[in-house]
Scaffold this motif. Structure first.
Motif, PDB file in Angstrom:
ATOM      1  N   GLU A 172      -6.645   5.609   3.000  1.00 17.29           N
ATOM      2  CA  GLU A 172      -7.698   4.826   2.355  1.00 17.29           C
ATOM      3  C   GLU A 172      -7.180   3.483   1.863  1.00 17.29           C
ATOM      4  O   GLU A 172      -7.901   2.486   1.869  1.00 17.29           O
ATOM      5  CB  GLU A 172      -8.329   5.616   1.190  1.00 17.29           C
ATOM      6  N   GLU A 173      -5.930   3.451   1.429  1.00 21.55           N
ATOM      7  CA  GLU A 173      -5.373   2.168   1.003  1.00 21.55           C
ATOM      8  C   GLU A 173      -5.271   1.227   2.197  1.00 21.55           C
ATOM      9  O   GLU A 173      -5.463   0.017   2.073  1.00 21.55           O
ATOM     10  CB  GLU A 173      -4.002   2.363   0.334  1.00 21.55           C
TER      11      GLU A 173
ATOM     12  N   ILE B 119       0.831  -1.204   0.000  1.00 22.51           N
ATOM     13  CA  ILE B 119       0.000   0.000   0.000  1.00 22.51           C
ATOM     14  C   ILE B 119       0.868   1.258   0.000  1.00 22.51           C
ATOM     15  O   ILE B 119       2.053   1.200   0.278  1.00 22.51           O
ATOM     16  CB  ILE B 119      -0.940   0.052   1.230  1.00 22.51           C
TER      17      ILE B 119
ATOM     18  N   ILE C 290      -7.257   1.339   4.837  1.00 27.44           N
ATOM     19  CA  ILE C 290      -8.633   0.933   5.160  1.00 27.44           C
ATOM     20  C   ILE C 290      -9.117  -0.135   4.184  1.00 27.44           C
ATOM     21  O   ILE C 290      -9.773  -1.096   4.568  1.00 27.44           O
ATOM     22  CB  ILE C 290      -9.569   2.165   5.156  1.00 27.44           C
ATOM     23  N   ALA C 291      -8.717   0.007   2.915  1.00 28.67           N
ATOM     24  CA  ALA C 291      -9.123  -0.985   1.916  1.00 28.67           C
ATOM     25  C   ALA C 291      -8.557  -2.362   2.225  1.00 28.67           C
ATOM     26  O   ALA C 291      -9.093  -3.378   1.802  1.00 28.67           O
ATOM     27  CB  ALA C 291      -8.674  -0.535   0.525  1.00 28.67           C
ATOM     28  N   ARG C 292      -7.442  -2.394   2.951  1.00 23.53           N
ATOM     29  CA  ARG C 292      -6.860  -3.671   3.356  1.00 23.53           C
ATOM     30  C   ARG C 292      -7.319  -4.023   4.770  1.00 23.53           C
ATOM     31  O   ARG C 292      -6.532  -4.447   5.604  1.00 23.53           O
ATOM     32  CB  ARG C 292      -5.334  -3.581   3.320  1.00 23.53           C
ATOM     33  N   ASP C 293      -8.561  -3.773   5.094  1.00 27.36           N
ATOM     34  CA  ASP C 293      -9.138  -4.088   6.408  1.00 27.36           C
ATOM     35  C   ASP C 293      -8.612  -3.208   7.532  1.00 27.36           C
ATOM     36  O   ASP C 293      -8.781  -3.534   8.708  1.00 27.36           O
ATOM     37  CB  ASP C 293      -8.894  -5.562   6.793  1.00 27.36           C
ATOM     38  N   GLY C 294      -7.964  -2.111   7.178  1.00 28.83           N
ATOM     39  CA  GLY C 294      -7.416  -1.240   8.207  1.00 28.83           C
ATOM     40  C   GLY C 294      -8.486  -0.651   9.104  1.00 28.83           C
ATOM     41  O   GLY C 294      -9.570  -0.307   8.629  1.00 28.83           O
ATOM     42  N   TYR C 295      -8.185  -0.540  10.363  1.00 23.85           N
ATOM     43  CA  TYR C 295      -9.035   0.015  11.412  1.00 23.85           C
ATOM     44  C   TYR C 295     -10.307  -0.791  11.650  1.00 23.85           C
ATOM     45  O   TYR C 295     -11.098  -0.440  12.502  1.00 23.85           O
ATOM     46  CB  TYR C 295      -9.379   1.497  11.160  1.00 23.85           C
ATOM     47  N   SER C 296     -10.498  -1.899  10.889  1.00 22.90           N
ATOM     48  CA  SER C 296     -11.685  -2.711  11.165  1.00 22.90           C
ATOM     49  C   SER C 296     -11.475  -3.521  12.443  1.00 22.90           C
ATOM     50  O   SER C 296     -12.430  -3.829  13.151  1.00 22.90           O
ATOM     51  CB  SER C 296     -11.994  -3.637   9.988  1.00 22.90           C
TER      52      SER C 296
END
Lengths: 130, 596
Positions: free
Chosen positions: B132-133, B126, B135-141
């Protein structure tokens, strides 16, 4: 940017962005986007990654190639810096090592324009988690 | 793909090149030309596949066929059978040794890919300056998921995962969090220790530069589980790019409301600030680190009280290393069971190593705990440079020791490395070959410890200095056998009586080389020779009377006139006067002068 207020919001951003990335990966029209990632950690920059990145940005626009050039962190191939990863539409990403300006030119002319591989490919030797 | 229908990839890594990969490439090109296929099939070279024991490697695209131990004479058969007729040449396919199953598809050969990237999952994938990249990789989930659990449950998940601190000590992370969560206080702190100081180690720097958000997210998870609302990253000032990227990441996270008040509508507040270390090695020790953050001298104190009870500003403080934090979001997302399924009985998960020294593929790697040194060095690292002989691997930096040939098949984990007289440390791995002198290696690390000792306690401050002096004497050829006992005794005293981890482990390089390379110490002391030819003081230039023709060239070039002899008769060097400059050896046209 509006604040992320809940987990649902977070998922929305995730999906939006994944869609953006998918668009880049999936479209296979001949004039579609190419993606070039440059490993820009301290080690990469020290061996010239910044010049290579600027070169890609400038040359791609000069030569009329629609390419998304982004930076990323260390790929782990310290012995072959600067390293870059090129993704052609609909293809698996390919990592090239020891990319100087000469090789960058070769990659644009041969790989990005014609899909011809050039010397200096680095085989990806790890699995990453999904 | 373009105008070529097929590609033949030939490994040109050092290992394969040594076994004639260039000849193979030529042969392939010749055969293709002879068959008129040169415009349909392209031959390209690649970097190391990390499979050097089975080299030379040839891979065919697009069908991903993976051939091993290919010889130039095989080129014809591969082209005739595979390229033209589409039939794989089965005798050259890679057969997994365990089940004898023939694996032709490189992507599916699990054995081929020894590495699993968990902590490094986003590094090199990333853009670190784009949240955002991440988050797109499940970041902060994972953080969002934690808010649906009780803080105690989060601690339990980490405990159950078996994650141990990656900074060196290997203390169970979940246990640390539990202790920190038990203390009641109006304010608690979460600290990220990014004061990476081992010579040759750069794992933490790479994570901070490549994936800063994973550390921020994990710090927030930790804060939630122990009841803290303030995080501090202690990063060394020598990492300007890491600092820059962290700053960008913190700002972006604040803009997105992922740091600050009421994160994701949970009512939980957390923010992160940064402190810069001034490059003192001892500040990687957590009590010294806390003093340094408070603006005091970076000196360790006796534990207990541990920082989890009384740390920064006297409040409960949980200190974890960068790589430890980078594992946390994955554990929350994929579960403790998934994480503990990787690794060995007492060391779970993966470990990042910075592979350096005399190895072909210097780089950053991440392997499951329990991988052997042989796999790391020969299959991922591509073997020893210039085809030399492996001698030792130094792990654990100045606190560690060396592992030798007999340890090559030991699975790497916290306990096995300790048992072998070294330690995991933060993950630096320096590979040494036959030309490296082990006494000088020990001397190098002791010199480092002498410089980095904070000076608070006597054993470390004075003891290490004395160790250095003895080692220096030995490398100059002035040591005595008595010095070896002295080294051992003094090392024991320093280990037993020093205040903090620095002194308690600093003699390890000496003890471990004494254990594994005693004969090298003896050679320096008794024979006044360095087996690796490293020390000038121990070198001796000598003229072989059988090869010397008496041309007098050496005598003419000697700056101190220590070579004598009649014309057309063998010459002699006066060892007493010789300054070991090597001019005579360079001048001699008959290779009659050698180093002994």
């Amino acid at each position: 940017m509006a604040k992320v207020k809940s987990l649902t919001d977070l998922k929305k951003i995730k999906e939006n962005f994944q869609m953006k990335m998918d668009l880049i990966a999936k479209c296979d029209a001949p004039d579609s986007m190419f993606q070039v990632k440059i490993a820009m950690a301290t080690c990469g920059i020290a061996s010239g990654a910044k010049e290579v990145m600027n070169y890609f940005i400038e040359e791609c626009s000069k030569r009329g190639i629609l390419a998304l050039v982004t930076q990323t962190g260390c790929m782990g191939y310290c012995y072959a810096e600067p390293t870059i990863e090129v993704t052609l539409p609909g293809e698996e990403p390919i990592v090239f090592g020891d990319v100087d300006l000469k090789r960058a030119n070769e990659i644009i002319e041969k790989y990005i324009k014609n899909g011809e591989l050039v010397d200096g490919i680095i085989p990806v030797n790890y699995n990453t988690i999904d | 793909m373009g105008k070529y229908k097929m590609h033949i990839l030939i490994c040109s890594g050092a290992g394969c090149r040594a076994s004639a990969s260039e000849l193979i490439q030529n042969k392939f090109e010749l055969v293709l030309k002879a068959k008129g296929l040169e415009n349909e099939v392209q031959v390209v070279t690649t970097a190391c596949f990390g499979f050097c024991e089975k080299g030379p490697i040839v891979k065919i695209l697009p069908d991903n066929t993976f051939y091993i131990e290919v010889k130039p004479e095989d080129a014809e058969e591969i082209i005739e059978e595979h390229i033209i007729k589409g039939r794989q040449v089965s005798r050259l396919l890679y057969a997994a040794t365990i089940n004898k199953e023939v694996v032709s598809n490189a992507q599916n050969s699990g054995l081929h890919k020894k590495q699993i990237r968990v902590a490094l999952r986003n590094c090199g994938f990333i853009d670190p300056e784009n949240i955002e990249e991440y988050i797109a990789r499940d970041g902060y989930s994972a953080l969002g998921k934690c808010f649906e659990m009780l803080p105690q449950t989060v601690v339990d998940v980490i405990k159950e995962s078996g994650l141990r601190g990656r900074g060196g000590g290997g203390f169970p992370t979940g246990l640390k969090w539990e202790i920190a969560s038990k203390y009641k206080a109006d304010q608690k702190y979460v600290v990220c220790n990014a004061d990476e100081g081992d010579p040759g180690a750069f794992m933490d720097r790479s994570i901070l530069e490549g994936d800063p958000h994973s550390v921020l997210e994990a710090m927030a998870i930790c804060a939630y589980s122990i009841g803290a609302d303030q995080g501090i990253i202690y990063v060394r000032a020598e990492y300007p790019l890491a600092i820059e990227r962290l700053k960008v990441a913190i700002n972006q996270a604040r803009q997105y409301g992922l740091l600050g008040n009421d994160i994701l509508g949970s009512g939980f507040n957390f923010d992160v600030e940064m402190r810069y270390g001034a490059g003192a090695f001892v500040c990687g020790e957590e009590t010294a680190l806390i003093y340094s953050m408070e603006g005091l001298r970076g000196e360790p104190t006796i534990k207990p009280p541990f920082p989890t009870e009384s740390g920064y500003k006297g409040k409960p403080t949980n200190v974890n290393n960068v790589e430890t934090f980078a594992n946390i979001p994955v554990i929350i997302n994929k579960g403790a069971k998934w994480f503990s399924s990787i690794g060995t009985e007492k060391s779970k998960g993966t470990k990042v190593f910075a592979l350096a020294g005399n190895i072909n593929n210097v780089g950053l790697i991440e392997v499951p705990m329990g991988t052997t040194l042989r796999e790391v060095i020969y299959e991922i690292g591509g073997g020893i440079k210039d085809g030399k002989k492996f001698k030792a691997v130094q792990t654990g930096g100045p606190s560690g020791g060396c592992l030798t040939e007999k340890h090559l098949d030991t699975p790497i984990d916290f306990d096995n490395l300790l048992a072998a007289g070294s330690m995991m440390g933060s993950g630096g791995m320096i590979v040494m070959d036959e030309d490296d002198c082990m006494v000088s290696m020990a001397k190098f690390y002791i010199e480092f410890s002498v410089e980095e000792s904070c000076g608070k306690c006597t054993p470390c401050r004075i003891g290490n200095k004395r160790l250095y002096e003895i080692l220096d004497k030995i490398t100059k050829g002035e040591g005595t056998l008595n010095d070896l006992d002295l080294l051992r005794n003094l090392s024991g005293v320093i280990k037993d009586t020093s205040l903090c981890g620095l002194g308690q482990t600093s003699p390890n390089p000496v003890l471990s080389t004494l254990d594994n390379f005693y004969d090298e110490y003896i050679a320096h002391i008794v024979d006044h020779k360095c087996p690796a030819g490293r020390f000038k003081a121990l070198l001796q230039y000598a003229i072989n009377p059988e090869l010397c023709v008496g041309c007098t060239l050496c005598a003419k070039n000697c700056p101190v006139n220590c070579i004598s002899g009649e014309r057309k008769k063998a010459h002699v060097i006066d060892f007493e006067k010789c300054i070991k400059c090597g001019a005579c050896m360079d001048a001699c046209k008959f290779n009659a002068i050698s180093i002994q």
